[in-house]
Design an enzyme around this catalytic site. Structure first.
Site, PDB file in Angstrom:
ATOM      1  N   ARG A  42       0.821  -1.217   0.000  1.00  0.00           N
ATOM      2  CA  ARG A  42       0.000   0.000   0.000  1.00  0.00           C
ATOM      3  C   ARG A  42       0.855   1.266   0.000  1.00  0.00           C
ATOM      4  NH1 ARG A  42      -5.128  -1.627   3.880  1.00  0.00           N
ATOM      5  NH2 ARG A  42      -6.227  -2.713   2.203  1.00  0.00           N
ATOM      6  N   LYS A 204     -18.538 -15.644   2.933  1.00  0.00           N
ATOM      7  CA  LYS A 204     -19.910 -15.474   3.428  1.00  0.00           C
ATOM      8  C   LYS A 204     -20.877 -14.888   2.410  1.00  0.00           C
ATOM      9  CE  LYS A 204     -18.782 -14.385   8.234  1.00  0.00           C
ATOM     10  NZ  LYS A 204     -18.661 -13.116   8.964  1.00  0.00           N
ATOM     11  N   GLY A 358      -9.717  -8.262  -0.933  1.00  0.00           N
ATOM     12  CA  GLY A 358      -8.418  -8.489  -0.314  1.00  0.00           C
ATOM     13  C   GLY A 358      -7.887  -9.890  -0.562  1.00  0.00           C
ATOM     14  N   GLY A 381     -14.157  -3.713   0.161  1.00  0.00           N
ATOM     15  CA  GLY A 381     -15.516  -3.171   0.258  1.00  0.00           C
ATOM     16  C   GLY A 381     -15.786  -2.093  -0.785  1.00  0.00           C
TER      17      GLY A 381
HETATM   18  P1  ADP Z   1     -12.331 -11.374  -0.450  1.00  0.00           P
HETATM   19  O1  ADP Z   1     -11.405 -10.846   0.614  1.00  0.00           O
HETATM   20  O2  ADP Z   1     -11.616 -11.583  -1.758  1.00  0.00           O
HETATM   21  O3  ADP Z   1     -13.577 -10.560  -0.598  1.00  0.00           O
HETATM   22  P2  ADP Z   1     -13.555 -13.233   1.370  1.00  0.00           P
HETATM   23  O4  ADP Z   1     -12.929 -12.522   2.514  1.00  0.00           O
HETATM   24  O5  ADP Z   1     -15.007 -13.145   1.187  1.00  0.00           O
HETATM   25  O6  ADP Z   1     -12.796 -12.836   0.004  1.00  0.00           O
HETATM   26  O7  ADP Z   1     -13.274 -14.801   1.491  1.00  0.00           O
HETATM   27  C1  ADP Z   1     -11.981 -15.355   1.597  1.00  0.00           C
HETATM   28  C2  ADP Z   1     -11.966 -16.494   2.562  1.00  0.00           C
HETATM   29  O8  ADP Z   1     -12.948 -17.465   2.241  1.00  0.00           O
HETATM   30  C3  ADP Z   1     -10.646 -17.220   2.542  1.00  0.00           C
HETATM   31  O9  ADP Z   1     -10.024 -17.085   3.806  1.00  0.00           O
HETATM   32  C4  ADP Z   1     -10.998 -18.668   2.249  1.00  0.00           C
HETATM   33  O10 ADP Z   1     -10.243 -19.608   3.002  1.00  0.00           O
HETATM   34  C5  ADP Z   1     -12.457 -18.728   2.632  1.00  0.00           C
HETATM   35  N1  ADP Z   1     -13.151 -19.817   1.945  1.00  0.00           N
HETATM   36  C6  ADP Z   1     -13.343 -19.963   0.625  1.00  0.00           C
HETATM   37  N2  ADP Z   1     -13.975 -21.123   0.342  1.00  0.00           N
HETATM   38  C7  ADP Z   1     -14.197 -21.732   1.523  1.00  0.00           C
HETATM   39  C8  ADP Z   1     -14.829 -22.956   1.916  1.00  0.00           C
HETATM   40  N3  ADP Z   1     -15.341 -23.794   0.996  1.00  0.00           N
HETATM   41  N4  ADP Z   1     -14.907 -23.257   3.226  1.00  0.00           N
HETATM   42  C9  ADP Z   1     -14.380 -22.393   4.153  1.00  0.00           C
HETATM   43  N5  ADP Z   1     -13.782 -21.233   3.851  1.00  0.00           N
HETATM   44  C10 ADP Z   1     -13.685 -20.902   2.562  1.00  0.00           C
HETATM   45 MG    MG Z   2     -11.440 -11.083   2.765  1.00  0.00          MG
END
Ligand code: ADP
Ligand code: MG
Length: 400
Positions: A42, A204, A358, A381
């Site tokens: 960053r 989620k 992220g 976000g």
């Molecule tokens: P981003 O930061 O790109 O928006 P998220 O924070 O929503 O992504 O999600 C990332 C997390 O989701 C990772 O830590 C990953 O391990 C978890 N994840 C992805 N698929 C699964 C799964 N099938 N079961 C549990 N955790 C998962």
């Molecule tokens: Mg994340």
């Protein structure tokens, strides 16, 4: 290239000899329990803006937040290590004010000479920052003749340094980081090449239900993987064993699937998954149909059949937005699906390919393909709000 709605690029601003407040996002990670920065990406990202300003003899005032001090002075969240790292990179002295605003800050700013940099202390040490308090915003504005925002990651927050202060400064514009984000993300909202496919994954449904719903009005297809897919599979009546499922989100998931079919948006869910009874490296894993997840297992990645389908959909796309890994990509054993999606984006040379989030940014970097897509957004976000078509306060404030 001109930015949408008359937003000025820092290159268009008359910064010579002027005091330029630059809102940066130096919310960097530290090695646990130390003041050692573990990833300075960053800081590095802002160098084009800073070098541009230094070369033109601007007097630079940097403002950033770090962590969540919640309006209180927390010495462990001081920007001191960040100022030190930036000074080391640029090989110049950087004066750090001992507070975000007040006599100390004013002194540091008034001592600036052309081409020098001062940094304010963690803006969130003041309750006025997140409250977008007018008096605090005016104080920040009093340190500057020109305002530049280069912190896309906080552009979805209406805080004093991202929104409130801007109207009290004469000139305003976007730094190099912000301008590139606006440029690429805006292309997802305008006249886009179709099919437009969104790939959503990650942990989620609850984090992303708004973006899922909003995308239904924009995309031709939505591909869903990761833990998020589990909730959709359960909503379709499948048994997910011990997989991560958000039961309270089942109604949202059903609603989403119904709306998608009404709007003729094709939703692709995993048809097979990689399951294991544990995340441990020495526990075995296997591929099963999404209809046959054993009661004691967890779905931790998408399976090979699903990868083939997702690859075909992505290969035919002409616009792709990807947020959220397809599995527990932090473990090599469950990174296959995420890597395959990264590869599918990289291989599609005809499409505009944008990655946001992220963990998604970390995943594509881990796959070594970050420079093979059109754009990797630095904002989590913020990028999700942007692709929904929401007006981000930090960007709205830069418009004439
Ligand atoms: P981003 O930061 O790109 O928006 P998220 O924070 O929503 O992504 O999600 C990332 C997390 O989701 C990772 O830590 C990953 O391990 C978890 N994840 C992805 N698929 C699964 C799964 N099938 N079961 C549990 N955790 C998962
Ligand atoms: Mg994340």
């Amino acid at each position: 290239m001109p930015l949408p709605s008359g937003i000025k690029h820092v290159e268009e601003l008359p910064v010579e000899g002027k005091r330029v407040f630059v809102r940066v996002d130096y919310n960097v990670p530290f090695e646990k329990g130390t003041k050692k920065i573990s990833d300075d990406a960053r800081i590095q990202a802002t160098l084009p803006t800073l070098r541009h300003l230094i070369d033109r003899g601007a007097r630079i005032v940097l403002g950033s937040h770090l962590g969540r001090p919640d309006g209180q002075v927390k010495p462990e969240l001081s920007l001191e290590p960040v100022a030190a790292r930036l000074a080391e990179i640029l090989q110049i002295d950087i004066a750090l004010a001992d507070e975000p605003a007040g006599d100390g800050a004013r002194k540091v700013v008034s001592d600036l000479r052309d081409g020098q940099i001062a940094m304010l202390e963690n803006l969130r040490f003041s309750p006025g920052e997140e409250a977008n308090d007018e008096a605090f915003a005016r104080q920040l504005a009093s340190y500057a003749d020109i305002y530049v925002n280069d912190a896309f990651g906080t552009a979805h927050r209406a805080h004093a340094s991202t929104a409130g202060m801007v109207k009290f400064v004469g000139e305003k514009g976007a730094g190099f980081v912000m301008a590139k984000e606006i440029d690429f993300l805006s292309r997802l909202l305008g006249d886009i090449d179709r099919p437009y496919v969104a790939v959503l994954g990650g942990s989620k449904v609850s984090d992303k239900i708004e973006v899922l719903d909003a995308l239904l009005d924009r995309v031709n297809a939505i591909v869903i993987g990761g833990a998020m897919a589990n909730t959709f599979l359960e909503a379709q009546g499948k048994s997910l064993g011990k997989s991560k499922v958000e039961r309270e989100r089942l109604p949202n998931a059903r609603n989403f699937l119904r709306k998608a079919s009404e709007k003729n948006v094709t939703v692709y869910l995993p048809t097979d998954v990689i399951v294991s009874t544990s995340l441990d490296d020495d526990t075995g894993s296997k591929v099963v149909s999404a209809d046959q997840i054993p009661a004691e297992s967890m779905a931790l990645d998408i399976g090979p059949g699903t990868i083939e389908t997702f690859k075909k959909v992505l290969g035919a796309a002409r616009t792709v937005f990807w947020n959220g890994p397809m599995g527990v990509f932090e473990k090599p054993k469950f990174a296959g699906g995420t890597n395959a999606i990264a590869r599918a984006l990289a291989d599609n040379k005809l499409a505009l390919t944008v990655v946001g989030g992220g963990d998604s940014a970390a995943a594509i970097a881990q796959a070594g393909l970050a420079d093979r897509v059109s754009h990797v957004s630095t904002g989590g976000g913020a990028s999700l709000e942007f692709v929904q078509g929401l007006d981000l306060p930090g960007i709205a404030a830069l418009r004439p």
